[in-house]
Design an enzyme around this catalytic site. Structure first.
Site, short mmCIF file in Angstrom:
data_model
loop_
_atom_site.label_atom_id
_atom_site.label_comp_id
_atom_site.label_asym_id
_atom_site.label_seq_id
_atom_site.Cartn_x
_atom_site.Cartn_y
_atom_site.Cartn_z
N GLU A 128 39.27 -78.49 26.27
CA GLU A 128 40.74 -78.48 26.13
C GLU A 128 41.16 -78.62 24.68
O GLU A 128 42.14 -78.03 24.25
CB GLU A 128 41.35 -79.61 26.97
CG GLU A 128 41.21 -79.42 28.47
CD GLU A 128 41.95 -78.19 28.97
OE1 GLU A 128 41.52 -77.07 28.65
OE2 GLU A 128 42.96 -78.35 29.71
N THR A 181 49.84 -73.02 24.94
CA THR A 181 50.03 -74.47 25.00
C THR A 181 50.52 -74.99 23.65
O THR A 181 51.42 -75.83 23.58
CB THR A 181 48.71 -75.17 25.38
OG1 THR A 181 48.25 -74.60 26.60
CG2 THR A 181 48.88 -76.65 25.57
P1 ADP Z 1 45.93 -72.63 30.08
O1 ADP Z 1 46.99 -73.71 30.15
O2 ADP Z 1 46.18 -71.55 31.09
O3 ADP Z 1 44.54 -73.18 30.12
P2 ADP Z 1 45.78 -72.57 27.24
O4 ADP Z 1 46.74 -71.91 26.30
O5 ADP Z 1 45.68 -74.04 27.25
O6 ADP Z 1 46.07 -71.96 28.68
O7 ADP Z 1 44.29 -72.07 26.93
C1 ADP Z 1 43.99 -70.79 26.72
C2 ADP Z 1 43.29 -70.63 25.35
O8 ADP Z 1 41.92 -71.04 25.46
C3 ADP Z 1 43.31 -69.19 24.92
O9 ADP Z 1 43.56 -69.16 23.53
C4 ADP Z 1 41.89 -68.71 25.20
O10 ADP Z 1 41.48 -67.69 24.33
C5 ADP Z 1 41.06 -69.97 25.00
N1 ADP Z 1 39.82 -69.96 25.78
C6 ADP Z 1 38.55 -70.08 25.31
N2 ADP Z 1 37.66 -70.03 26.30
C7 ADP Z 1 38.34 -69.87 27.46
C8 ADP Z 1 37.96 -69.77 28.82
N3 ADP Z 1 36.69 -69.77 29.21
N4 ADP Z 1 38.94 -69.66 29.72
C9 ADP Z 1 40.23 -69.64 29.35
N5 ADP Z 1 40.67 -69.74 28.09
C10 ADP Z 1 39.72 -69.86 27.13
#
Ligand code: ADP
Length: 307
Positions: A128, A181
């Site tokens: 995260e 986020t």
């Molecule tokens: P969510 O709240 O849907 O998790 P976030 O914005 O917190 O969305 O996270 C998405 C970010 O994490 C994106 O920038 C994405 O490229 C990165 N990321 C890296 N690895 C992964 C993964 N395995 N799954 C999803 N997002 C990923």
């Protein structure tokens, strides 16, 4: 070579009043992953299907979370990770959390469970941190423990699994616009007034009491957010209309899922949750935006093995 296929669930964080501390786990919305222990040490993302995400271990939340686990485990282990993405990144229903929680849960399982659920939460939080710059636990905790969870404290980490009333059903709309986020964190203020704080902690206590006593009316009264929602909801098209539609069809409460743009509504029973879904669909059909709507039971198990 030991290998398992898992369901890595989507999650709804915050639940209106519990910014960064409350979350719950969905049942039929989530990713799939295949995790394999291999003889050559090191963590590799060998396949990503359904999304354009980084394959480099240190740039993918699943890779970073597993590396955090292996560092403490202290033995040379080889892990291959396949990710089958169904939840879009930036959806607000814990796309990154599903990958980090799923990966550490599966590796822990394959290593015969050297770590407790609370320790796994810590490793998944490293994922995260990569995704949003902030090691929050309100998505990874419900993904790992299942049901509703409370992060009572971040330092030291103290995660508590709450009770899930059996009739609670979630309706989630995901408008296909990306709200990062990090962006939605930038609109919130860092100071709150005492008046707002009193309302908010009253609601957190009320929601938790409502969950444990299965008092659906108390749950509904407590699903209120006086601090974050007024600021963040401006980033979500038709938020107010969606909320009005959901409540008019009998939803107990409605708010922003995580950092948005997804919106959740919690209802008593699947029938009401379906009516809420229809009402929300009607509102969103007029926007011209693409969207998905999910109706899901609360998943009290969390990550699970599938065949
Ligand atoms: P969510 O709240 O849907 O998790 P976030 O914005 O917190 O969305 O996270 C998405 C970010 O994490 C994106 O920038 C994405 O490229 C990165 N990321 C890296 N690895 C992964 C993964 N395995 N799954 C999803 N997002 C990923």
């Amino acid at each position: 070579m030991k290998s398992i296929k898992i369901f890595a669930p989507a999650t709804v964080a915050n639940l209106s009043c519990g910014f960064d501390v409350l979350g719950c786990c969905l049942d039929n919305v989530g990713d799939e992953m295949v995790i394999t222990l291999v003889s050559e040490p090191g963590v590799k993302i060998t396949k990503i299907d359904g999304a354009d995400l980084p394959k480099e271990t240190h740039k993918n939340v699943a890779g970073v979370a597993v590396e955090a686990l292996l560092e403490i485990y202290g033995k040379n282990v080889g892990v291959h990770i396949e990710i089958y993405k169904k939840i879009k990144a930036g959806s607000g229903i814990g796309s990154s959390a599903a990958s980090s929680a799923g990966a550490v849960w599966a590796v822990n399982h394959l290593l015969d469970q050297p770590f407790t659920a609370n320790e796994l939460v810590k490793f998944a939080m490293e994922g995260e941190k990569l995704a949003s710059g902030n090691a929050h636990a309100d998505n990874v905790a419900p993904a790992l423990l299942g049901g509703f969870t409370l992060v009572r404290s971040y330092n030291p980490l103290d995660v508590i699994k709450l009770h899930t009333p059996k009739d609670l059903t979630m309706t989630v709309i995901h408008p296909q616009i990306e709200v990062k986020t990090s962006d939605s964190r930038s609109v919130i203020k860092h100071d709150v007034s005492l008046k707002q704080a009193i309302q908010q902690w009253g609601n957190v206590g009320g929601l938790i009491a409502g969950l444990f006593t299965e008092d659906y009316s108390l749950i509904g009264r407590s699903l209120e957010d006086v601090i974050i929602e007024p600021l963040r909801s401006i980033l979500i098209p038709e938020f107010k209309a969606v909320k009005e539609a959901a409540l008019s069809k009998g939803a107990l409460g409605c708010g922003i899922s995580g950092s948005g743009p997804s919106i959740f509504a919690l209802s008593k029973g699947k029938e009401t949750a379906n009516l809420v879904a229809e009402a929300i669909r009607e509102v969103y059909s007029k926007t011209g935006l693409d969207f998905d709507i999910h109706v899901s039971k609360i998943n009290s198990q969390g990550v699970k093995i599938i065949t």
